[in-house]
Design an enzyme around this catalytic site. Structure first.
Site, PDB file in Angstrom:
ATOM      1  CB  SER A   1      51.169  42.100  36.063  1.00 10.93           C
ATOM      2  OG  SER A   1      51.114  41.345  34.873  1.00 10.93           O
TER       3      SER A   1
ATOM      4  CG  ASN B   1      42.460  39.391  29.616  1.00  8.63           C
ATOM      5  OD1 ASN B   1      41.298  39.047  29.704  1.00  8.63           O
ATOM      6  ND2 ASN B   1      43.402  38.941  30.429  1.00  8.63           N
TER       7      ASN B   1
ATOM      8  CB  VAL C   1      42.135  54.299  42.500  1.00 11.12           C
ATOM      9  CG1 VAL C   1      41.199  53.320  43.168  1.00 11.12           C
ATOM     10  CG2 VAL C   1      42.504  53.858  41.092  1.00 11.12           C
TER      11      VAL C   1
ATOM     12  CB  ILE D   1      41.782  40.070  39.731  1.00 11.04           C
ATOM     13  CG1 ILE D   1      42.261  39.198  38.558  1.00 11.04           C
ATOM     14  CG2 ILE D   1      42.684  39.881  40.953  1.00 11.04           C
ATOM     15  CD1 ILE D   1      43.624  39.590  37.995  1.00 11.04           C
TER      16      ILE D   1
ATOM     17  CE1 TYR E   1      47.997  46.657  33.289  1.00 14.88           C
ATOM     18  CE2 TYR E   1      49.513  45.052  32.357  1.00 14.88           C
ATOM     19  CZ  TYR E   1      48.496  45.366  33.234  1.00 14.88           C
ATOM     20  OH  TYR E   1      47.972  44.399  34.062  1.00 14.88           O
TER      21      TYR E   1
ATOM     22  CB  ILE F   1      43.630  36.470  35.328  1.00 13.13           C
ATOM     23  CG1 ILE F   1      44.944  36.259  36.119  1.00 13.13           C
ATOM     24  CG2 ILE F   1      42.418  35.971  36.105  1.00 13.13           C
ATOM     25  CD1 ILE F   1      45.298  34.838  36.446  1.00 13.13           C
TER      26      ILE F   1
ATOM     27  CE  LYS G   1      49.454  46.638  37.180  1.00 11.09           C
ATOM     28  NZ  LYS G   1      48.365  46.253  38.116  1.00 11.09           N
TER      29      LYS G   1
ATOM     30  CB  SER H   1      33.056  46.492  40.815  1.00 12.64           C
ATOM     31  OG  SER H   1      34.037  46.947  39.892  1.00 12.64           O
TER      32      SER H   1
ATOM     33  CD  GLN I   1      50.389  43.889  28.128  1.00 14.01           C
ATOM     34  OE1 GLN I   1      51.377  43.163  28.061  1.00 14.01           O
ATOM     35  NE2 GLN I   1      49.346  43.596  28.872  1.00 14.01           N
TER      36      GLN I   1
HETATM   37  N1  LIG Z   1      43.517  39.971  33.936  1.00 16.44           N
HETATM   38  C1  LIG Z   1      44.844  39.744  33.865  1.00 16.44           C
HETATM   39  O1  LIG Z   1      45.328  38.942  33.044  1.00 16.44           O
HETATM   40  C2  LIG Z   1      45.757  40.438  34.806  1.00 16.44           C
HETATM   41  C3  LIG Z   1      45.384  41.527  35.558  1.00 16.44           C
HETATM   42  N2  LIG Z   1      46.276  42.116  36.406  1.00 16.44           N
HETATM   43  C4  LIG Z   1      45.911  43.254  37.217  1.00 16.44           C
HETATM   44  O2  LIG Z   1      44.803  42.924  38.012  1.00 16.44           O
HETATM   45  C5  LIG Z   1      44.061  44.095  38.328  1.00 16.44           C
HETATM   46  C6  LIG Z   1      42.592  43.836  38.084  1.00 16.44           C
HETATM   47  O3  LIG Z   1      42.423  43.559  36.710  1.00 16.44           O
HETATM   48  P1  LIG Z   1      41.222  42.694  36.133  1.00 16.44           P
HETATM   49  O4  LIG Z   1      40.403  42.159  37.210  1.00 16.44           O
HETATM   50  O5  LIG Z   1      41.805  41.796  35.133  1.00 16.44           O
HETATM   51  O6  LIG Z   1      40.440  43.842  35.361  1.00 16.44           O
HETATM   52  P2  LIG Z   1      38.881  44.208  35.207  1.00 16.44           P
HETATM   53  O7  LIG Z   1      38.809  45.128  34.062  1.00 16.44           O
HETATM   54  O8  LIG Z   1      38.053  42.978  35.212  1.00 16.44           O
HETATM   55  O9  LIG Z   1      38.563  45.001  36.560  1.00 16.44           O
HETATM   56  C7  LIG Z   1      39.144  46.242  36.788  1.00 16.44           C
HETATM   57  C8  LIG Z   1      38.675  46.762  38.126  1.00 16.44           C
HETATM   58  O10 LIG Z   1      39.349  47.987  38.388  1.00 16.44           O
HETATM   59  C9  LIG Z   1      38.384  49.000  38.640  1.00 16.44           C
HETATM   60  N3  LIG Z   1      38.862  50.278  38.150  1.00 16.44           N
HETATM   61  C10 LIG Z   1      39.346  50.563  36.926  1.00 16.44           C
HETATM   62  N4  LIG Z   1      39.690  51.856  36.851  1.00 16.44           N
HETATM   63  C11 LIG Z   1      39.408  52.403  38.070  1.00 16.44           C
HETATM   64  C12 LIG Z   1      39.526  53.692  38.623  1.00 16.44           C
HETATM   65  N5  LIG Z   1      40.021  54.716  37.916  1.00 16.44           N
HETATM   66  N6  LIG Z   1      39.144  53.893  39.890  1.00 16.44           N
HETATM   67  C13 LIG Z   1      38.616  52.882  40.627  1.00 16.44           C
HETATM   68  N7  LIG Z   1      38.480  51.616  40.159  1.00 16.44           N
HETATM   69  C14 LIG Z   1      38.871  51.388  38.889  1.00 16.44           C
HETATM   70  C15 LIG Z   1      37.129  48.537  37.923  1.00 16.44           C
HETATM   71  O11 LIG Z   1      36.006  49.172  38.515  1.00 16.44           O
HETATM   72  P3  LIG Z   1      34.599  49.341  37.741  1.00 16.44           P
HETATM   73  O12 LIG Z   1      34.028  47.951  37.525  1.00 16.44           O
HETATM   74  O13 LIG Z   1      33.779  50.114  38.685  1.00 16.44           O
HETATM   75  O14 LIG Z   1      34.911  50.006  36.450  1.00 16.44           O
HETATM   76  C16 LIG Z   1      37.197  47.051  38.160  1.00 16.44           C
HETATM   77  O15 LIG Z   1      36.711  46.735  39.439  1.00 16.44           O
HETATM   78  C17 LIG Z   1      44.670  45.210  37.483  1.00 16.44           C
HETATM   79  O16 LIG Z   1      45.533  45.982  38.278  1.00 16.44           O
HETATM   80  C18 LIG Z   1      45.464  44.467  36.436  1.00 16.44           C
HETATM   81  O17 LIG Z   1      46.571  45.213  35.998  1.00 16.44           O
HETATM   82  C19 LIG Z   1      47.537  41.650  36.544  1.00 16.44           C
HETATM   83  C20 LIG Z   1      47.953  40.586  35.807  1.00 16.44           C
HETATM   84  C21 LIG Z   1      47.096  39.902  34.890  1.00 16.44           C
HETATM   85  C1  LIG Z   2      45.654  42.569  30.354  1.00 22.38           C
HETATM   86  C2  LIG Z   2      46.602  41.513  29.939  1.00 22.38           C
HETATM   87  O1  LIG Z   2      45.962  40.471  29.292  1.00 22.38           O
HETATM   88  C3  LIG Z   2      47.252  40.899  31.120  1.00 22.38           C
HETATM   89  O2  LIG Z   2      47.631  41.916  32.008  1.00 22.38           O
HETATM   90  C4  LIG Z   2      48.690  41.522  32.609  1.00 22.38           C
HETATM   91  O3  LIG Z   2      49.206  42.136  33.503  1.00 22.38           O
HETATM   92  C5  LIG Z   2      49.164  40.218  32.090  1.00 22.38           C
HETATM   93  O4  LIG Z   2      50.497  40.219  31.908  1.00 22.38           O
HETATM   94  C6  LIG Z   2      48.446  40.077  30.812  1.00 22.38           C
HETATM   95  O5  LIG Z   2      49.197  40.663  29.771  1.00 22.38           O
END
Ligand SMILES: NC(=O)C1=CN([C@@H]2O[C@H](COP(=O)(O)OP(=O)(O)OC[C@H]3O[C@@H](n4cnc5c(N)ncnc54)[C@H](OP(=O)(O)O)[C@@H]3O)[C@@H](O)[C@H]2O)C=CC1
Ligand SMILES: C[C@H](O)[C@@H]1OC(=O)[C@H](O)[C@@H]1O
Length: 257
Positions: A147, A198, A68, A24, A160, A193, A164, A21, A157
């Site tokens: 990650s 974040n 999930v 990423i 967290y 990202i 990962k 939604s 973290q």
């Molecule tokens: N941003 C970053 O710097 C980094 C992110 N990641 C990983 O990327 C992935 C996406 O993160 P990012 O896009 O940044 O985060 P966002 O917070 O922007 O998006 C999180 C997404 O996960 C969904 N979500 C969260 N909890 C649940 C749940 N219990 N059940 C179903 N869906 C859920 C949310 O749904 P809804 O909108 O409906 O709440 C949303 O679509 C994560 O796994 C994160 O660890 C990895 C490295 C770096």
């Molecule tokens: C949420 C953090 O900013 C982000 O999540 C990760 O997995 C990256 O390493 C960053 O720390």
């Protein structure tokens, strides 16, 4: 139009993206649709923007609401892919949370919830999709959004980063378990990202400047930066890639000083 379709790496494939939604997951879902895929978008609140993006591309999209961390959600996602698109070819296990908190006073529920969503959730959906792919008999691709944090730590973290590392390890082991069925399993390791996850942590301009300086490419990532890596691993371009990880971090990891 035909000329364009030649460059579509996922034409008529069905892709499930958890957490599709926002952030990423949304960018990945849209990138897959741009490459010709139909998408099942899993979310926890609403997925209106992603649905509109994919409909505008003329591809099929269906949204499934659910946590999930509940194994039943994984079954519902597979069911939606089968009922709407006839099966599933690609899973992107992306949903995740990162409620920043210090270690010594980490609330038990924060630790447990982070494990349940990020790691247990990835296991449930990977297992459910893999069983369907095995029954279909035409292989498939599973990509976990791990990650850079699988490789390095973070003071706030401690709950967290192990998740990962865990999802990367899950892809390594499932690559072995599922190779015999032609199912490839890989992880993408994004660096930092800019997404909602974040937003608060990066509200300090000094921290932002520090990151931008440390990253050889000179900027933090955008969600769209992850889409191409996922499409590649999902596609036949990566037909001999399994059990691998792909860092997508602008060079952050290799820059020690
Ligand atoms: N941003 C970053 O710097 C980094 C992110 N990641 C990983 O990327 C992935 C996406 O993160 P990012 O896009 O940044 O985060 P966002 O917070 O922007 O998006 C999180 C997404 O996960 C969904 N979500 C969260 N909890 C649940 C749940 N219990 N059940 C179903 N869906 C859920 C949310 O749904 P809804 O909108 O409906 O709440 C949303 O679509 C994560 O796994 C994160 O660890 C990895 C490295 C770096
Ligand atoms: C949420 C953090 O900013 C982000 O999540 C990760 O997995 C990256 O390493 C960053 O720390």
């Amino acid at each position: 139009m035909r000329e364009l379709e030649k460059h579509m790496l996922l034409k008529d494939k069905t892709v499930i993206v958890t957490g599709g939604s926002r952030g990423i997951g949304r960018a990945v879902a849209v990138a897959c649709a741009q490459h010709g895929a139909n998408v099942v978008v899993s979310h926890h609140s609403h997925a209106d923007e992603t649905i509109a993006d994919i409909q505008a591309l003329g591809r099929g999209v269906v949204a499934v609401k659910g946590d999930v961390a509940d194994p039943q959600t994984a079954q519902l996602l597979v069911q939606a892919a089968v009922e709407n698109f006839g099966g599933v070819d690609v899973l992107v296990s992306n949903a995740g949370i990162c409620p920043f908190h210090g270690f010594l006073d980490m609330p038990l529920e924060t630790f447990q919830r982070t494990m349940e969503v990020n790691l247990h959730g990835a296991f449930y959906v990977t297992q459910a999709v893999a069983n369907r792919m095995k029954d279909q008999g035409r292989g498939g691709a599973i990509i976990a959004i791990s990650s850079i944090s699988a490789l390095v730590g973070g003071e706030y973290q401690t709950h967290y980063t192990p998740t990962k590392a865990g999802v990367h390890s899950l892809m390594q082991s499932t690559a072995i378990a599922l190779g015999k069925y032609g199912i490839r399993c890989n992880s993408v390791m994004p660096g930092t990202i800019l997404t909602d996850i974040n937003k608060d942590d990066l509200s300090d301009p000094e921290k932002v400047a520090y990151f931008n300086k440390r990253i050889p490419l000179g900027r933090m990532g955008q969600p769209e930066d992850i889409g191409g890596a996922v499409v590649f691993l999902a596609s036949d371009m990566a037909a001999y890639v399994t059990g691998a990880s792909l860092l997508v971090d602008g060079g952050l990891f290799v820059n020690l000083q």
